[in-house]
Every structure is written in C-alpha cells, then in structure tokens.
Design a protein around this motif. Structure first.
Motif, mmCIF file in Angstrom:
data_model
loop_
_atom_site.group_PDB
_atom_site.id
_atom_site.type_symbol
_atom_site.label_atom_id
_atom_site.label_comp_id
_atom_site.label_asym_id
_atom_site.label_seq_id
_atom_site.Cartn_x
_atom_site.Cartn_y
_atom_site.Cartn_z
ATOM 1 N N SER A 104 -4.447 2.789 -9.229
ATOM 2 C CA SER A 104 -5.553 2.901 -8.492
ATOM 3 C C SER A 104 -6.398 1.637 -8.118
ATOM 4 C CB SER A 104 -6.533 3.960 -8.810
ATOM 5 O OG SER A 104 -5.672 5.200 -9.026
ATOM 6 N N GLN A 153 0.713 -1.141 -0.024
ATOM 7 C CA GLN A 153 0.087 0.049 0.065
ATOM 8 C C GLN A 153 0.740 1.425 0.246
ATOM 9 O OE1 GLN A 153 -3.169 -0.935 -0.446
ATOM 10 N NE2 GLN A 153 -4.500 0.754 0.241
ATOM 11 N N THR A 154 1.773 1.267 0.776
ATOM 12 C CA THR A 154 2.939 2.344 0.587
ATOM 13 C C THR A 154 3.633 2.500 -0.615
ATOM 14 O OG1 THR A 154 3.367 1.901 3.172
ATOM 15 C CG2 THR A 154 4.993 3.203 1.850
ATOM 16 N N SER A 184 1.066 3.703 -3.273
ATOM 17 C CA SER A 184 0.427 5.140 -2.925
ATOM 18 C C SER A 184 1.501 6.063 -3.425
ATOM 19 C CB SER A 184 0.004 5.412 -1.341
ATOM 20 O OG SER A 184 -0.903 4.242 -1.101
ATOM 21 N N THR A 185 2.973 5.665 -3.249
ATOM 22 C CA THR A 185 3.951 6.565 -3.539
ATOM 23 C C THR A 185 4.095 6.586 -5.087
ATOM 24 O OG1 THR A 185 5.198 5.869 -1.428
ATOM 25 C CG2 THR A 185 6.433 6.910 -3.405
ATOM 26 N N SER A 241 -1.978 5.503 -14.041
ATOM 27 C CA SER A 241 -2.441 5.933 -12.604
ATOM 28 C C SER A 241 -3.959 5.001 -12.268
ATOM 29 C CB SER A 241 -2.752 7.616 -12.738
ATOM 30 O OG SER A 241 -3.782 7.691 -13.786
ATOM 31 N N LEU A 260 1.533 6.392 -7.236
ATOM 32 C CA LEU A 260 0.559 7.020 -7.395
ATOM 33 C C LEU A 260 0.898 8.825 -7.547
ATOM 34 C CD1 LEU A 260 -2.175 6.649 -8.840
ATOM 35 C CD2 LEU A 260 -3.155 6.559 -6.525
ATOM 36 N N THR A 261 1.606 9.015 -6.229
ATOM 37 C CA THR A 261 1.733 10.252 -5.892
ATOM 38 C C THR A 261 2.962 10.867 -6.915
ATOM 39 O OG1 THR A 261 1.456 10.092 -3.589
ATOM 40 C CG2 THR A 261 2.874 11.860 -4.193
ATOM 41 N N LEU A 296 -4.557 -0.550 -5.839
ATOM 42 C CA LEU A 296 -4.577 -0.172 -4.458
ATOM 43 C C LEU A 296 -5.937 -0.576 -3.961
ATOM 44 C CD1 LEU A 296 -3.299 3.438 -4.549
ATOM 45 C CD2 LEU A 296 -2.538 1.707 -2.926
#
Length: 302
Positions: free
Chosen positions: A162, A123-124, A127-128, A158, A130-131, A165
């Motif tokens: 998503s 998840q980390t 998320s990174t 992206s 995607l950021t 995630l």
C-alpha cells in the motif's frame, strides 16, 4: 584497560547515533511520513542492510518495492511451512490458495523492478499483488476458519505494498480506441475478432461432437502450453455447453479463445464455497493476468 574503555565508548556512541544501518533516523521518518503506513516503513527501512542512498522520490520508490518484495518472499516461505498445521480439508484448501497467491505476489512485485516497467504498469502489478493478499484472507473467512492458520500468516506485506502504491502515483489516462477496439489490440487481432469464420484461423478446434481436434477446452489449453514459439495461439470453441472449470496457468501465454457467441458457446462449472471450494478456485474460466489476451466466449456461471 584503555582498549576496553575505548570499545565501550564506541559501542555507546553507536547506540546513541541518529543513523541506523546507514540511514539517518530523521531521514527515515521524513520519507516514511509520506506513506499511509509509516510504522512498518520506518522499521523495515531502518533495518534494510543495503543502505541504498535516498536522494529522490524515485530512489524511495525503488527501495519500497524491494522491501515489499523481500517481505513477500518471507511470507511465501512462512505460508509454505504452515501446510502441515491445517486441521481439515477446508483449511487446507484456503492454505493452498494462499500459497498459489503468494507465488503470484512475488512474480508481480518482481515485474515492477524491471527497467521497462512504467508507473502505470507498476500500479497494475502492485494493485494485483494487494488484491491477492485480500483473496488469501477471504478464503479462510469463507470457511469460517480465521482463528488458527490465518493469524500465523500475519505480516506487513499488504501495508508495504500500500505504501508503494501511494509513492508510485501513477497518473490516470483515459483509454484510447481505434476502430472501436482498444488501442492495444493489434491489427491482426482485430481482423480475427471481426472474422465470420474464426475456425479457419484457429490453431486448434474444440468440439464436443468430435468434429474438432479435441473435445474439451482443457485439452486445448494443455496443447497451447506445449507449443513451440511465442506467436498468438488461437483456440476456437464450437457451439455447445462445456461443463468445465478451466484454469490457464502462467506458462500459457499469448492465447486467444474464441467461441460462437452469446448463448452458443457456454462454459459452466459447479464449484462453490458450499461444495468445499474457495471462490478463488471456483471460477468457471480462471486465468493469470498475463495469459489470456481476449475471450469471446459466453460464460454461464449459474
């Protein structure tokens, strides 16, 4: 003639078959309906040449990560090819950011494929990644140049991330502490953080007045990147104002930077969007997530 008729029959049968490249069409729609972006999921899953069986959600998660990684690698190659099309220095700066960010995206997605990667870790990293994609777009937007290079970089990375995630579903857990420190801080590091004389335990000392090993933080970071071994490398930065934009690269790992406290050890830089630098590259102290363990430096961003 009979052979031709048979081949034609087989070809038509293939076109009408509910199975695409080994995946049943209904199964593809069923699995992809569980994601927030079913259309790219259906398209890339249907065109996945690996045909890996999907029996459990864990199988679907693994394949989704692989699809996102594959498209990210394509995105990286495409981004690189667009460098010569940049119309000016500002657009070039935003493009360079995206190239760096895509390299990181591929790295983070690769980390999620490791056997030791937990759902929380995945998840980390996801998320990174995607950021990073959003940061790439932001660079062009800051300079008001979203009309040319950025559309050429358009892809489904992206949306695929998503989706991954959403499938991963990492459970949230309250952070745990030990003696006032996060549980992941090792006992030796706690002693160092609580020490009244960090210089005595430092591998290298930074001091503007020449009383240390080097005069700039950048020199200390460079020294850390050339060291042998993988143990903790402590950089002690004496009191003073350091006019630097420090960047800690991926190869600099297991480093701790310690200062003399708030208002004493100050790092300040002057890069900004107004000066032609994207926000991503204007950080006074920029680091890759896996590089720095802890900062005790007062950072002045004014």
């Amino acid at each position: 003639m009979a052979i031709r008729i048979m081949l034609a029959f087989l070809f038509v049968s293939f076109l009408l078959s509910p199975t695409i490249l080994g995946y049943n069409h209904d199964d593809v729609k069923s699995w992809c309906s569980k994601t927030p972006n079913p259309q790219p999921c259906e398209y890339f899953l249907s065109h996945n040449p690996k045909n890996t069986p999907i029996q459990h959600e864990s199988d679907f998660l693994k394949i989704s990560i692989e699809l996102a990684l594959d498209r990210a690698m394509h995105g990286k190659v495409n981004t690189y090819s667009l460098g010569s099309k940049c119309r000016n220095g500002l657009e070039k700066a935003a493009w360079e950011d995206c190239l760096d960010l895509y390299q990181e995206i591929v790295l983070w997605l690769n980390k999620t494929t490791g056997s030791e990667c937990t759902k929380y870790d995945a998840q980390t990293w996801l998320s990174t990644a995607l950021t990073n994609l959003e940061t790439c777009r932001t660079g062009f937007a800051e300079f008001g140049m979203t009309d040319y290079i950025l559309p050429l970089m358009s892809n489904n990375v992206s949306k695929l991330i998503s989706n991954t995630l959403a499938i991963n579903k990492a459970p949230y857990s309250e952070p745990s502490f030990n003696g006032g420190f996060p549980s992941w801080v090792r006992p030796g590091d706690r002693k160092l953080l609580q020490s009244s004389s960090p210089a005595s335990q430092a591998n290298i000392v930074v001091a503007q007045d020449g009383s240390g090993n080097v005069k700039t933080i950048k020199e200390a970071i460079d020294a850390a990147s050339k060291r042998s071994g993988s143990g903790r490398y402590v950089i002690y930065v004496k009191a003073g104002t350091y006019n630097e934009n420090v960047e800690v690269g991926q190869k600099v790992k297991n480093v701790m930077v310690v200062g003399d406290g708030i208002g004493k050890t100050i790092v300040t830089g002057s890069k900004s969007v107004g000066g032609g630098t994207t926000t991503f590259k204007s950080a006074t102290f920029g680091e890759y997530p896996q590089s720095i363990h802890k900062h005790l430096i007062s950072i002045n961003l004014s």
